[in-house]
Design an enzyme around this catalytic site. Structure first.
Site, PDB file in Angstrom:
ATOM      1  N   THR A  71       4.016   0.404  -3.404  1.00 35.19           N
ATOM      2  CA  THR A  71       3.910  -0.652  -4.421  1.00 35.19           C
ATOM      3  C   THR A  71       5.297  -1.001  -4.942  1.00 35.19           C
ATOM      4  O   THR A  71       6.041  -0.137  -5.399  1.00 35.19           O
ATOM      5  CB  THR A  71       2.989  -0.185  -5.570  1.00 35.19           C
ATOM      6  OG1 THR A  71       1.682  -0.003  -5.027  1.00 35.19           O
ATOM      7  CG2 THR A  71       2.935  -1.209  -6.690  1.00 35.19           C
ATOM      8  N   HIS A 131      -0.598  -7.522  -8.838  1.00 31.39           N
ATOM      9  CA  HIS A 131      -1.091  -6.315  -9.512  1.00 31.39           C
ATOM     10  C   HIS A 131      -2.305  -6.658 -10.388  1.00 31.39           C
ATOM     11  O   HIS A 131      -2.484  -6.110 -11.478  1.00 31.39           O
ATOM     12  CB  HIS A 131       0.026  -5.703 -10.366  1.00 31.39           C
ATOM     13  CG  HIS A 131       0.035  -4.201 -10.379  1.00 31.39           C
ATOM     14  ND1 HIS A 131       0.863  -3.445  -9.603  1.00 31.39           N
ATOM     15  CD2 HIS A 131      -0.706  -3.310 -11.086  1.00 31.39           C
ATOM     16  CE1 HIS A 131       0.653  -2.155  -9.848  1.00 31.39           C
ATOM     17  NE2 HIS A 131      -0.304  -2.047 -10.744  1.00 31.39           N
ATOM     18  N   TYR A 141       4.071   5.131  -5.683  1.00 33.29           N
ATOM     19  CA  TYR A 141       5.034   4.558  -6.625  1.00 33.29           C
ATOM     20  C   TYR A 141       6.336   5.317  -6.419  1.00 33.29           C
ATOM     21  O   TYR A 141       6.322   6.542  -6.247  1.00 33.29           O
ATOM     22  CB  TYR A 141       4.587   4.776  -8.075  1.00 33.29           C
ATOM     23  CG  TYR A 141       3.569   3.781  -8.584  1.00 33.29           C
ATOM     24  CD1 TYR A 141       3.788   2.412  -8.462  1.00 33.29           C
ATOM     25  CD2 TYR A 141       2.410   4.210  -9.222  1.00 33.29           C
ATOM     26  CE1 TYR A 141       2.866   1.494  -8.956  1.00 33.29           C
ATOM     27  CE2 TYR A 141       1.483   3.291  -9.719  1.00 33.29           C
ATOM     28  CZ  TYR A 141       1.724   1.940  -9.582  1.00 33.29           C
ATOM     29  OH  TYR A 141       0.809   1.036 -10.072  1.00 33.29           O
ATOM     30  N   SER A 165      -4.493   6.038  -5.523  1.00 35.70           N
ATOM     31  CA  SER A 165      -3.262   5.730  -6.272  1.00 35.70           C
ATOM     32  C   SER A 165      -2.442   6.995  -6.526  1.00 35.70           C
ATOM     33  O   SER A 165      -3.006   8.080  -6.683  1.00 35.70           O
ATOM     34  CB  SER A 165      -3.651   5.104  -7.617  1.00 35.70           C
ATOM     35  OG  SER A 165      -2.565   5.129  -8.517  1.00 35.70           O
ATOM     36  N   LYS A 225       3.178  -3.557  -0.967  1.00 32.62           N
ATOM     37  CA  LYS A 225       2.243  -4.174  -1.917  1.00 32.62           C
ATOM     38  C   LYS A 225       2.987  -4.799  -3.091  1.00 32.62           C
ATOM     39  O   LYS A 225       3.890  -4.174  -3.659  1.00 32.62           O
ATOM     40  CB  LYS A 225       1.287  -3.092  -2.440  1.00 32.62           C
ATOM     41  CG  LYS A 225       0.276  -3.553  -3.461  1.00 32.62           C
ATOM     42  CD  LYS A 225      -0.796  -2.491  -3.661  1.00 32.62           C
ATOM     43  CE  LYS A 225      -1.880  -2.949  -4.591  1.00 32.62           C
ATOM     44  NZ  LYS A 225      -1.503  -2.885  -5.993  1.00 32.62           N
TER      45      LYS A 225
HETATM   46  C1  LIG Z   1      -7.256  -0.423 -13.791  1.00 35.23           C
HETATM   47  C2  LIG Z   1      -6.280  -0.760 -12.706  1.00 35.23           C
HETATM   48  C3  LIG Z   1      -5.350   0.177 -12.304  1.00 35.23           C
HETATM   49  C4  LIG Z   1      -4.449  -0.131 -11.286  1.00 35.23           C
HETATM   50  N1  LIG Z   1      -3.587   0.847 -10.852  1.00 35.23           N
HETATM   51  C5  LIG Z   1      -2.799   0.598  -9.784  1.00 35.23           C
HETATM   52  C6  LIG Z   1      -1.999   1.630  -9.220  1.00 35.23           C
HETATM   53  O1  LIG Z   1      -2.033   2.768  -9.666  1.00 35.23           O
HETATM   54  N2  LIG Z   1      -1.213   1.320  -8.159  1.00 35.23           N
HETATM   55  C7  LIG Z   1      -1.165   0.051  -7.630  1.00 35.23           C
HETATM   56  O2  LIG Z   1      -0.429  -0.189  -6.670  1.00 35.23           O
HETATM   57  N3  LIG Z   1      -1.937  -0.922  -8.123  1.00 35.23           N
HETATM   58  C8  LIG Z   1      -2.760  -0.687  -9.166  1.00 35.23           C
HETATM   59  N4  LIG Z   1      -3.574  -1.674  -9.641  1.00 35.23           N
HETATM   60  C9  LIG Z   1      -3.592  -2.984  -8.966  1.00 35.23           C
HETATM   61  C10 LIG Z   1      -4.634  -2.983  -7.840  1.00 35.23           C
HETATM   62  O3  LIG Z   1      -4.236  -2.178  -6.770  1.00 35.23           O
HETATM   63  C11 LIG Z   1      -4.860  -4.404  -7.305  1.00 35.23           C
HETATM   64  O4  LIG Z   1      -3.641  -4.979  -6.956  1.00 35.23           O
HETATM   65  C12 LIG Z   1      -5.594  -5.299  -8.294  1.00 35.23           C
HETATM   66  O5  LIG Z   1      -6.559  -4.574  -9.012  1.00 35.23           O
HETATM   67  C13 LIG Z   1      -6.265  -6.444  -7.562  1.00 35.23           C
HETATM   68  O6  LIG Z   1      -6.884  -7.313  -8.455  1.00 35.23           O
HETATM   69  P1  LIG Z   1      -8.452  -7.250  -8.831  1.00 35.23           P
HETATM   70  O7  LIG Z   1      -8.622  -6.103  -9.772  1.00 35.23           O
HETATM   71  O8  LIG Z   1      -8.662  -8.561  -9.483  1.00 35.23           O
HETATM   72  O9  LIG Z   1      -9.216  -7.049  -7.548  1.00 35.23           O
HETATM   73  C14 LIG Z   1      -4.466  -1.406 -10.674  1.00 35.23           C
HETATM   74  C15 LIG Z   1      -5.419  -2.348 -11.085  1.00 35.23           C
HETATM   75  C16 LIG Z   1      -6.329  -2.038 -12.083  1.00 35.23           C
HETATM   76  C17 LIG Z   1      -7.344  -3.063 -12.484  1.00 35.23           C
END
Ligand SMILES: Cc1cc2nc3c(=O)[nH]c(=O)nc-3n(C[C@H](O)[C@H](O)[C@H](O)COP(=O)(O)O)c2cc1C
Length: 385
Positions: free
Chosen positions: A160, A280, A134, A110, A256
C-alpha cells in the site's frame, strides 16, 4: 443458524452491522476523510454509468470465472485489506478468509489486522492468501514480516502506497478509537447494547494487532503498541523502497493506491504484477476523484503492461461489471465485506459474496453477455462514462 435469505442487498447487511457492531468500530468502517466527498463519490459515480440493455440474446451457460495475476477466481473480486477487522466481529479475519476460500476468491490480510498471519494460515488449512504490507520505519520489522508472510503461505504481497501519513477521519477522533475500546462511560453504555459482539470478544484471545504485538521491538503493552504504530508509518517512502521490497519478497507484487497516470507509469515500470486504482475507500485524500472516474485514463496509459484493478465504492455486482467494462481486470471490496462480517460473521461475508455474484451474473446477462472475459466498454451507454 440465522436465516439470511431475506438479506438481499449489501445495504441490508450495512443496516444490521450498524445495529450489532459497537459505534466506535462501525464508524471506523463507514467513514471517509474530512468532508467525505471522495468517499461518497466512490459510490455515486458508479450510478452515473449506464448499461446497454440487450434482448433476444441467448443467455444460457454464463460464466463469471476469471483470473487475477494468474490465479483462478470465481468472479473478478477479492477481499480488500482492512485494518481492525477482528473488531467488527470476533476473529473477523479468520472468518473472512474462510468465506473467501469457500467462495473461490482471494482474501487479503492487512498489516493492521487483529488476527495474525499465522492465525490465518492455521485456521484455513494453509490455503494461500494475500498479505497487505505497510512500510514501517523499522525495516528489520518489515523484513521479518515478509519472512512470516512467506512462511504462512502468502501467495501475493499487496504493497500500500497511499498511507505514508494518515488522513483525518473526524469520527475516529471524536469516538476516541482504540483497540480494545477504552472503558469510558459512553463506550460502556454503547457496548451494553451489543451483547452478541461482546460475547464473541469474550470468547477470543485476539483483541490487539496480531502481526505487531510480540514482534516489534519495544512493544510490550497496549499503550506502547499504539504509540509504536502511530510513529511507524514512513513518510519518506519512495520508489526505491518499492524496489527493495520487490527484491526481498521475490513473489507476486501488487501496488495499491495508484490514482494518477504518472504514478501508474512508475508502477508499471517497477515490474509489479498488478496495480490497484484506489483512494483507500475515500479515507485518505478527500477531494481526490472517485476510483472509477480515475480508472479509464490509467487503463489507457498502462493497461497493456500491467494488470489494472480497482477498489472503492463497490456495493453491488453491477459495480463490478462496470469496473470490468472500463478495463479493471479485478476489483476489491472493503466495506461490502465488513458489513457482511459485522452483520453475521462468516455467514454474513458469504451472503455478501453471494449477493454480489448474483447481481454480476444477472446484469451481465441483461447486457447480452454470457462470459465475463468478453465484457468490454461496449456494454456501457456511450456518454455515460
Ligand atoms: C475500515 C477500513 C480499514 C482499512 N484498512 C486498510 C488497511 O489496513 N490497509 C489498506 O491497504 N487498505 C485499507 N483500507 C482500504 C481498503 O483496502 C480498500 O481500498 C477500500 O476499503 C475500498 O473501498 P470500499 O470500502 O468502498 O470497497 C481500509 C478500508 C476500510 C473501510
Amino acid at each position: 443458524m440465522a436465516d439470511l435469505s431475506k438479506i438481499t442487498c449489501i445495504e441490508d447487511l450495512r443496516v444490521i452491522a450498524k445495529r450489532r457492531v459497537p459505534k466506535m468500530f462501525y464508524d471506523y468502517a463507514d467513514s471517509g476523510a474530512w468532508t467525505e466527498s471522495t468517499y461518497r463519490a466512490n459510490e455515486s459515480d458508479f450510478q452515473k454509468i449506464k448499461l446497454r440493455q440487450r434482448v433476444a440474446v441467448n443467455m444460457e451457460g454464463r460464466s463469471t470465472r476469471s483470473t487475477m495475476i494468474g490465479q483462478d477466481v470465481a468472479m473478478p473480486v477479492a477481499i480488500a485489506p482492512t485494518g481492525l477487522t477482528g473488531m467488527q466481529h470476533a476473529d473477523g479475519e479468520i472468518l473472512g478468509a474462510r468465506a473467501a476460500k469457500a467462495f473461490g476468491i482471494p482474501f487479503t490480510l492487512s498489516t493492521m489486522s487483529i488476527c495474525s498471519l499465522e492465525d490465518i494460515a492455521e485456521h484455513t488449512g494453509r490455503h494461500p492468501f494475500w498479505f497487505q504490507l505497510y512500510v514501517m520505519k523499522d525495516r528489520d520489522f518489515i523484513e521479518r514480516l515478509i519472512e512470516r508472510a512467506r512462511a504462512a503461505n502468502v501467495s501475493a504481497l499487496q504493497l500500500t502506497l497511499d498511507l505514508q501519513i494518515l488522513g483525518q477521519r473526524h469520527k475516529d477522533i471524536k469516538n476516541g478509537l482504540s483497540t480494545p475500546p477504552k472503558p469510558t462511560l459512553a463506550n460502556m453504555i454503547n457496548l451494553a447494547t451489543k451483547p452478541h459482539w461482546c460475547l464473541g470478544m469474550l470468547g477470543t484471545r485476539r483483541r490487539t494487532f496480531g502481526n505487531i504485538a510480540g514482534h516489534a521491538k519495544g512493544v510490550k503493552d497496549l499503550s506502547s503498541l499504539s504509540s509504536w504504530t502511530a510513529e511507524q508509518f514512513d513518510p519518506a517512502l519512495s520508489w526505491a523502497d518499492v524496489e527493495w521490497i520487490k527484491k526481498r519478497w521475490g513473489g507476486k507484487l501488487i501496488l495499491k493506491g495508484i490514482m494518477d497516470v504518472e504514478d501508474a507509469r512508475l508502477a508499471a515500470a517497477s515490474g509489479a504484477d498488478a496495480l490497484i486504482v484506489s483512494n483507500h475507500g475515500g479515507r485518505q485524500l478527500d477531494g481526490a476523484p472517485s476510483s472509477i472516474a480515475a480508472l479509464p485514463a490509467i487503463v489507457d496509459a498502462v493497461g497493456r503492461e500491467i494488470e489494472v484493478w480497482m477498489d472503492g465504492g463497490i456495493r453491488s455486482g453491477q459495480d463490478v461489471l462496470k469496473a470490468r467494462a472500463l478495463g479493471a481486470r479485478g476489483t476489491l471490496i472493503g466495506r461490502s465485506f465488513l458489513y457482511g462480517l459485522g452483520a453475521h460473521g462468516q455467514a454474513g461475508v458469504t451472503r455478501a459474496l453471494q449477493i454480489i455474484h448474483k447481481e454480476l451474473d444477472i446484469t451481465m446477462a441483461f447486457c447480452g453477455r454470457t462470459d465475463i472475459e468478453k465484457v468490454d466498454s461496449s456494454i456501457l451507454l456511450p456518454g455515460s462514462f
